[in-house]
Scaffold this active site. Structure first.
Site, PDB file in Angstrom:
ATOM      1  N   ARG A  84      -9.920  17.742  -8.102  1.00 47.77           N
ATOM      2  CA  ARG A  84     -10.417  16.931  -7.121  1.00 47.77           C
ATOM      3  C   ARG A  84      -9.510  16.595  -6.354  1.00 47.77           C
ATOM      4  O   ARG A  84      -8.187  15.950  -6.885  1.00 47.77           O
ATOM      5  CB  ARG A  84     -10.920  15.651  -8.158  1.00 47.77           C
ATOM      6  N   HIS A 129      -9.429   7.923  -0.004  1.00 49.44           N
ATOM      7  CA  HIS A 129      -8.362   7.905  -1.177  1.00 49.44           C
ATOM      8  C   HIS A 129      -7.444   6.769  -0.407  1.00 49.44           C
ATOM      9  O   HIS A 129      -6.237   7.329  -0.462  1.00 49.44           O
ATOM     10  CB  HIS A 129      -7.852   8.914  -1.781  1.00 49.44           C
ATOM     11  N   GLU A 174     -12.037   4.058  -5.822  1.00 54.17           N
ATOM     12  CA  GLU A 174     -11.800   2.644  -6.310  1.00 54.17           C
ATOM     13  C   GLU A 174     -11.946   1.412  -5.234  1.00 54.17           C
ATOM     14  O   GLU A 174     -11.078   1.031  -4.524  1.00 54.17           O
ATOM     15  CB  GLU A 174     -10.494   2.599  -6.824  1.00 54.17           C
ATOM     16  N   ASN A 313     -13.211   5.505 -13.001  1.00 51.68           N
ATOM     17  CA  ASN A 313     -11.821   5.524 -13.214  1.00 51.68           C
ATOM     18  C   ASN A 313     -11.452   4.497 -14.235  1.00 51.68           C
ATOM     19  O   ASN A 313     -11.495   3.495 -14.093  1.00 51.68           O
ATOM     20  CB  ASN A 313     -10.873   5.335 -12.006  1.00 51.68           C
ATOM     21  N   TYR A 315      -8.377   3.280 -17.196  1.00 50.93           N
ATOM     22  CA  TYR A 315      -6.971   3.450 -17.553  1.00 50.93           C
ATOM     23  C   TYR A 315      -6.607   2.547 -18.515  1.00 50.93           C
ATOM     24  O   TYR A 315      -5.795   2.713 -19.530  1.00 50.93           O
ATOM     25  CB  TYR A 315      -5.972   3.218 -16.266  1.00 50.93           C
ATOM     26  N   GLU A 384     -11.013   9.650 -13.262  1.00 53.30           N
ATOM     27  CA  GLU A 384      -9.647   9.736 -13.453  1.00 53.30           C
ATOM     28  C   GLU A 384      -9.351   8.805 -14.696  1.00 53.30           C
ATOM     29  O   GLU A 384     -10.009   8.117 -15.065  1.00 53.30           O
ATOM     30  CB  GLU A 384      -9.034   8.546 -12.369  1.00 53.30           C
TER      31      GLU A 384
HETATM   32  C1  GBH Z   1      -5.515   4.902  -9.383  1.00 55.53           C
HETATM   33  O1  GBH Z   1      -5.484   3.499  -9.249  1.00 55.53           O
HETATM   34  C2  GBH Z   1      -5.714   5.637  -8.171  1.00 55.53           C
HETATM   35  O2  GBH Z   1      -6.827   5.992  -7.835  1.00 55.53           O
HETATM   36  C3  GBH Z   1      -4.631   6.625  -7.977  1.00 55.53           C
HETATM   37  O3  GBH Z   1      -4.356   6.918  -6.604  1.00 55.53           O
HETATM   38  C4  GBH Z   1      -3.267   6.033  -8.768  1.00 55.53           C
HETATM   39  O4  GBH Z   1      -2.266   7.084  -8.546  1.00 55.53           O
HETATM   40  C5  GBH Z   1      -3.579   6.072 -10.373  1.00 55.53           C
HETATM   41  O5  GBH Z   1      -4.709   5.292 -10.408  1.00 55.53           O
HETATM   42  C6  GBH Z   1      -2.402   5.691 -11.151  1.00 55.53           C
HETATM   43  O6  GBH Z   1      -2.092   4.249 -10.715  1.00 55.53           O
HETATM   44  O7  GBH Z   1      -0.144  -5.453 -10.154  1.00 55.53           O
HETATM   45  O8  GBH Z   1      -0.357  -5.065 -12.224  1.00 55.53           O
HETATM   46  O9  GBH Z   1      -2.216  -4.996 -11.108  1.00 55.53           O
HETATM   47  C7  GBH Z   1      -5.223   2.567 -10.342  1.00 55.53           C
HETATM   48  C8  GBH Z   1      -5.268   1.055 -10.072  1.00 55.53           C
HETATM   49  C9  GBH Z   1      -4.441  -0.531  -9.164  1.00 55.53           C
HETATM   50  C10 GBH Z   1      -3.318   0.462 -10.880  1.00 55.53           C
HETATM   51  C11 GBH Z   1      -3.277  -1.472  -8.772  1.00 55.53           C
HETATM   52  C12 GBH Z   1      -2.088  -0.419 -10.613  1.00 55.53           C
HETATM   53  C13 GBH Z   1      -1.394  -2.380  -9.744  1.00 55.53           C
HETATM   54  C14 GBH Z   1      -0.684  -3.190 -11.016  1.00 55.53           C
HETATM   55  N1  GBH Z   1      -4.288   0.695  -9.833  1.00 55.53           N
HETATM   56  N2  GBH Z   1      -2.530  -1.602 -10.135  1.00 55.53           N
HETATM   57  S1  GBH Z   1      -1.049  -4.812 -10.977  1.00 55.53           S
END
Ligand code: GBH
Length: 480
Positions: A84, A129, A174, A313, A315, A384
Site C-alpha cells: 500500500r 495521504h 484517516e 487503521n 494503533y 494500518e
Molecule cells: C497513521 O497516523 C498515519 O496514517 C501514518 O502516516 C503514520 O505514520 C502512522 O499512523 C504512525 O503514526 O498528540 O498524542 O494525539 C496515526 C494517527 C494521529 C497518531 C496523530 C499520532 C498525534 C499524537 N496519528 N497522533 S497525540
C-alpha cells in the site's frame, strides 16, 4: 470441524492477504524534482521547523523516488501479498487541477506499479495521504467546497492511468487526522487552528469528495476494471474510566464516526447523537445554526453506500474521563476532546509503548465488533497497524510482540466473532518521516539509515517474524 482445526492451528482463512504500507511524503523524497510542485507538507516542514521535533523535512526521506526498486525487492523478500502506497497529488498534477499531467510523475507510479506486479505483489493505492498541493491550499484546501470537484478530477486521472492494474483504491487516509489535526488543532500541515469550525467544514467537503470519486469509479471504471474503492479510518478504541463515563465514551466513538457514518450507515448523514450534541452546544454558544454543517437529503443519498470495504487503521486505545483537555493534551483522537469535554488516559494494565502508542491488542477486536454492530456485516480491511520505537534497534522484540498480539486478535475476531476481515497491513514497510516527529519515531519492520546517502535498508527481527507468518499463513510455526 474445519473451523475447529483452524482455531487449533491459529491459521488465517485462505485468501486472507498480508501487506505493508507507506505514504508518499513519508518515503519518496525528491520533493522538487522535475515539474513537481510543493505540497502543504513541503511548505509546513520548510517554514515551521520548530513544529517538527527534530526540525527535519521529507525532502529526501527514504528517497524511495529513486530507490523504489529496492523497496519492491524488500516487499518481495517478505512475501507481501500487497504493498500500500500513496500518490503525491502535486507530483502527478503539478497544478493541483487536472489540466496538466506530469509525465515524470505518471511514469514514476507506472514503474512502481509494474515493478510490484512483475514480482507478484498487488499495488494498493491511497489517493490522499495528507500532502495536498500547496496551490489548492492557497484556495482554502479542504474548507473550499470546490475541492470535491478538484479531487474528483484527480481521482479520475489516477483511475485512467492505473485502473487497469490497480484493483484496490483508498480515497483517503484517516480523515479524522486530515480534518481534526490539520483544521481544528492546527498541529499538522496546513496548521489551521479553527476548533469546532474548520474541522466540520473539512469533513463535509471530504465526504462529498470521497463520494464523487467512488461514483465516477462505479460508473466509468468498475465495468471494465472491477476493482474496489473505499477509505481508511483511524480509530482509537475508547473505554469508560468509570461507569459514569459510559455516555461520553459512546459519544466519543460516535464523534470519531462522523468520518464513517455518512458512508457506511444504513441511514446516511451524521451520527444522530453527534448531530444533536453539536446543535445543542452551538445554540448555547450563541451560534444561529449548528457548527456542524448540514447535508441536503440529496447529498446524504449521494454519499451513503459509497464503499466496497471498510478500511481500518488501529494503533492504540484510551480510557475516557470527564475533564477539560489542556496544553499538549488537546490532540484528538488520542489525547482528549475539548468538544465533548473529555480527557483520555491509559489503563495501568495496558502496555506502555513509545509516546502516544500504548499497546492494547484487544482494542482492535473490540473496535471491529463495534463497527459491525453499527454498520452491519461489512468487509473489513485492516490497512494500518504497527509499533514505533525511538531507537533504530534491529532486534526489535517489542515490535514483534505487538504484531503477534494484534494478529492474534485478528484471528479471534474472524474465528470467534465471525467478522469478515480480509486483509492486514503492517505500518510500516520502512522507517520513514513520521510527520511532526520527524525521524525520531521508527515504525519500520525494515530500518533505514538516514545518515547514509544511499539510505541503506536492513530488515529487522520483526520483518523476519512477519515474513514467517505470511509464509505459514498462520501464527503457529516452529520457533527457534
Ligand atoms: C497513521 O497516523 C498515519 O496514517 C501514518 O502516516 C503514520 O505514520 C502512522 O499512523 C504512525 O503514526 O498528540 O498524542 O494525539 C496515526 C494517527 C494521529 C497518531 C496523530 C499520532 C498525534 C499524537 N496519528 N497522533 S497525540
Amino acid at each position: 470441524v474445519v473451523l475447529a482445526v483452524c482455531v487449533a492451528e491459529r491459521k488465517f482463512p485462505p485468501g486472507f492477504k498480508f501487506g505493508a504500507a507507506t505514504a508518499s511524503y513519508q518515503v519518496e523524497g525528491a520533493w522538487n524534482v522535475s515539474d513537481k510542485s510543493p505540497s502543504i507538507w513541503d511548505t509546513f516542514a520548510h517554514e515551521n521547523p520548530e513544529k517538527i521535533i527534530d526540525g527535519s523535512s521529507g525532502d529526501v526521506a527514504c528517497d524511495s523516488y529513486h530507490l523504489w526498486e529496492t523497496d519492491v525487492a524488500l516487499a518481495k523478500d517478505l512475501g507481501l501479498h500487497f504493498y500500500r502506497f500513496s500518490i503525491s497529488w502535486s507530483r502527478l498534477l503539478p497544478n493541483g487541477l487536472a489540466n496538466v499531467v506530469s509525465e515524470d510523475g505518471s511514469r514514476y507510479y507506472n514503474n512502481l506499479i509494474d515493478g510490484l506486479l512483475e514480482n507478484g505483489i498487488e499495488p494498493v493505492i491511497t489517493l490522499f495521504h495528507w500532502d495536498l498541493p500547496q496551490k489548492l491550499q492557497d484556495l482554502g484546501g479542504w474548507t473550499n467546497p470546490e475541492i470535491a470537484i478538484w479531487f474528483e478530477d484527480y481521482a479520475r486521472t489516477a483511475f485512467e492511468l492505473y485502473g487497469d492494474r490497480v484493483k484496490t483504491w483508498l480515497t483517503f487516509n484517516e480523515p479524522i487526522i486530515i480534518c481534526d489535526a490539520a483544521y481544528e488543532k492546527g498541529t499538522i500541515a496546513p496548521g489551521i487552528a479553527s476548533p469546532g469550525i474548520g474541522n466540520f467544514i473539512c469533513v463535509k467537503n471530504l465526504m462529498l469528495a470521497h463520494a464523487r470519486a467512488y461514483r465516477i469509479y462505479d460508473k466509468e471504471f468498475r465495468p471494465k476494471y472491477n476493482g474496489k474503492v473505499g477509505l481508511t479510518n483511524n480509530h482509537v478504541w475508547y473505554e469508560p474510566n468509570t461507569p459514569d463515563d459510559e455516555e461520553n465514551t459512546e459519544l466519543a466513538r460516535d464523534l470519531a464516526a462522523i468520518y464513517a457514518h455518512p458512508i457506511y450507515s444504513k441511514s446516511g448523514g451524521w451520527p444522530p447523537s453527534v448531530e444533536e450534541f453539536i446543535a445543542k452546544k452551538s445554540k448555547e454558544e450563541g451560534y444561529p445554526r449548528s457548527r456542524l454543517p448540514s447535508f441536503t437529503q440529496e447529498e446524504i443519498e449521494f454519499i451513503r453506500g459509497t464503499y466496497d470495504y471498510y478500511g481500518l487503521n488501529y494503533y492504540t486505545s484510551r480510557k475516557v474521563s470527564s475533564g477539560v483537555p489542556t496544553g499538549s493534551s488537546i490532540s484528538w483522537p488520542s489525547s482528549g476532546s475539548p468538544e465533548i469535554g473529555i480527557v483520555f488516559s491509559s489503563d495501568p494494565s495496558w502496555t506502555a509503548g513509545y509516546a502516544w502508542l500504548v499497546s492494547y491488542p484487544p482494542g482492535l477486536r473490540k473496535q471491529m465488533n463495534w463497527l459491525v454492530k453499527q454498520y452491519g456485516d461489512i468487509e473489513i480491511q485492516i490497512l494500518e497497524n504497527g509499533y514505533s520505537t525511538p531507537e533504530p534497534i534491529m532486534y526489535d522484540t517489542s515490535r514483534v510482540k505487538y504484531y503477534e498480539d494484534h494478529l492474534e486478535q485478528v484471528l479471534l475476531a474472524i474465528q470467534e466473532d465471525g467478522i469478515n476481515i480480509t486483509a492486514y497491513t503492517a505500518w510500516s514497510l520502512l522507517d520513514n518521516y513520521e510527520w511532526t516527529s520527524g525521524y525520531t519515531s521508527r515504525f519500520g519492520i525494515v530500518s533505514v539509515d538516514f545518515t547514509d546517502p544511499m539510505r541503506k535498508r536492513t530488515p529487522r527481527a520483526s520483518a523476519y517474524y512477519y515474513a514467517t507468518v505470511i509464509k505459514n499463513h498462520s501464527l503457529d510455526f516452529p520457533k527457534h
